[in-house]
Enzyme design. Structure first.
Site, PDB file in Angstrom:
ATOM      1  N   LYS A   1      27.193  36.895 -24.238  1.00  0.00           N
ATOM      2  CA  LYS A   1      28.184  36.565 -25.282  1.00  0.00           C
ATOM      3  C   LYS A   1      28.525  35.080 -25.230  1.00  0.00           C
ATOM      4  O   LYS A   1      28.615  34.421 -26.262  1.00  0.00           O
ATOM      5  CB  LYS A   1      29.440  37.437 -25.120  1.00  0.00           C
ATOM      6  CG  LYS A   1      29.172  38.874 -25.541  1.00  0.00           C
ATOM      7  CD  LYS A   1      30.258  39.854 -25.147  1.00  0.00           C
ATOM      8  CE  LYS A   1      29.747  41.279 -25.432  1.00  0.00           C
ATOM      9  NZ  LYS A   1      30.686  42.324 -25.022  1.00  0.00           N
TER      10      LYS A   1
ATOM     11  N   GLN B   1      35.993  42.905 -21.913  1.00  0.00           N
ATOM     12  CA  GLN B   1      34.753  43.625 -21.631  1.00  0.00           C
ATOM     13  C   GLN B   1      35.073  44.998 -21.044  1.00  0.00           C
ATOM     14  O   GLN B   1      35.796  45.109 -20.055  1.00  0.00           O
ATOM     15  CB  GLN B   1      33.883  42.793 -20.668  1.00  0.00           C
ATOM     16  CG  GLN B   1      32.530  43.395 -20.375  1.00  0.00           C
ATOM     17  CD  GLN B   1      31.634  43.485 -21.618  1.00  0.00           C
ATOM     18  OE1 GLN B   1      31.542  42.540 -22.401  1.00  0.00           O
ATOM     19  NE2 GLN B   1      30.985  44.626 -21.808  1.00  0.00           N
TER      20      GLN B   1
ATOM     21  N   ASP C   1      36.258  42.849 -31.571  1.00  0.00           N
ATOM     22  CA  ASP C   1      35.447  44.040 -31.298  1.00  0.00           C
ATOM     23  C   ASP C   1      35.707  45.131 -32.348  1.00  0.00           C
ATOM     24  O   ASP C   1      34.940  46.084 -32.459  1.00  0.00           O
ATOM     25  CB  ASP C   1      35.790  44.605 -29.901  1.00  0.00           C
ATOM     26  CG  ASP C   1      34.746  44.244 -28.849  1.00  0.00           C
ATOM     27  OD1 ASP C   1      33.598  43.963 -29.236  1.00  0.00           O
ATOM     28  OD2 ASP C   1      35.087  44.258 -27.650  1.00  0.00           O
TER      29      ASP C   1
END
Ligand code: NAD
Length: 278
Positions: free
Chosen positions: A51, A95, A118
């Protein structure tokens, strides 16, 4: 049969975003993403590293927060709240999975919906369902791009999504509905899965079981999308679909690796850029 090249399409998207970011920077707006990792799970470290690399490629500033395994829920929430009010941060990503002392649902809700790149916050999920603009979960959003950029017509087609998880199956079904497909969601309790799948013009598989889907699930000429990622005995990657068996019966198929996988990060970058534009 045409192989859908997720590597190439994700690269196109990142190149488009790179240009967009340059234009935004000329207007004095710099997209930035805060990435929080708790503990040092090796798989998570690889994802976080990828990422950051994608951010660097697109010109998005990334801030890395590496917290120890024993971090408490309160400590993590406190960091998120600081980032929520920091105007120089557009996107916040925690995460997953998190260590067991931390409730993931609470953490997802702690992130400001305006920074939830997200697309997991209930407010963004709700917006997706009622057709309002918001952040969409990256893997399903990436699959829509794969289909559109490969010239697959979705409207009016029969689509079967196998899997009903909050991050893949459910948002995938809603997105296909938004694109005017006729959608069926199949899952572990579905009866006669083969017959259901055989009706699909577009079959999207997110089961999490290696090579589960064989040719006898496929309608001749269907478009087949494989979300699964697994490593077999020989450390080779494979998906939920038995590619060798299935591919020759399809009109379009995604390989593993190089299909859906690279799209997830490209769409995360897309969401970071949208976060600035919103
Ligand atoms: P999950 O385990 O949360 O969900 C699996 C779903 O499959 C469940 O809803 C279940 O009802 C259904 N299912 C299980 N067994 C079944 C059966 N025998 N018949 C029919 N349905 C069945 O998994 P997930 O998070 O949705 O992920 C699915 C797969 O996609 C995994 O392999 C995961 O690693 C992969 N994945 C890939 C990406 C990517 O970027 N490519 C992103 C997320 C997940």
């Amino acid at each position: 049969m045409q192989i859908i090249d997720g590597k190439k399409i994700s690269q196109e998207i990142k190149d488009e975003l790179k240009e967009k970011v340059e234009r935004l920077k000329q207007q004095g707006k710099e997209p930035s993403l805060a990435v929080i990792q708790v503990g040092s799970d090796p798989a998570s470290s690889v994802y976080v590293g990828n990422k950051k690399k994608a951010c660097a490629y697109c010109g998005i500033r990334s801030l890395a927060y590496e917290l120890p395994e024993e971090t408490t829920e309160q400590e993590l929430v406190a960091l998120i709240e600081t980032l929520n009010t920091d105007d120089t941060v557009n996107g916040i990503l925690v995460q997953l999975p998190l260590p067991k002392q931390i409730n993931e649902d609470k953490i997802i809700r702690a992130i400001s919906p305006q920074k939830d790149v997200d697309g997991f916050h209930p407010e963004n999920v709700g917006k997706l369902v009622i057709g309002e603009k918001g952040f969409v979960s990256c893997t399903p959003a990436g699959i829509i791009q794969l289909l559109k950029r490969s010239g697959v017509d979705i409207a009016g087609k029969r689509c079967v999504v196998i899997g009903r998880s909050n991050i893949v199956g459910k948002p995938m079904a809603i997105l296909m509905l938004r694109e005017n497909a006729t959608v069926t969601v199949a899952h572990s309790r579905t009866q006669d899965l083969k017959a259901v799948c055989k009706e699909a013009d577009i079959l999207i598989v997110a089961i999490g079981k290696p090579k589960f889907i064989t040719a006898d699930y496929i309608k001749e000429g269907a478009v087949v999308i494989d979300v699964g990622i697994h490593r077999n005995e020989n450390k080779k990657l494979c998906g939920d679909i038995d590619y060798e068996d299935v591919a020759k019966h399809t009109s379009f198929i995604t390989p593993v690796p190089g299909g859906v996988g690279p799209m997830t990060i490209a769409m995360l970058m897309n969401n970071c850029v949208e976060a600035v534009e919103m």
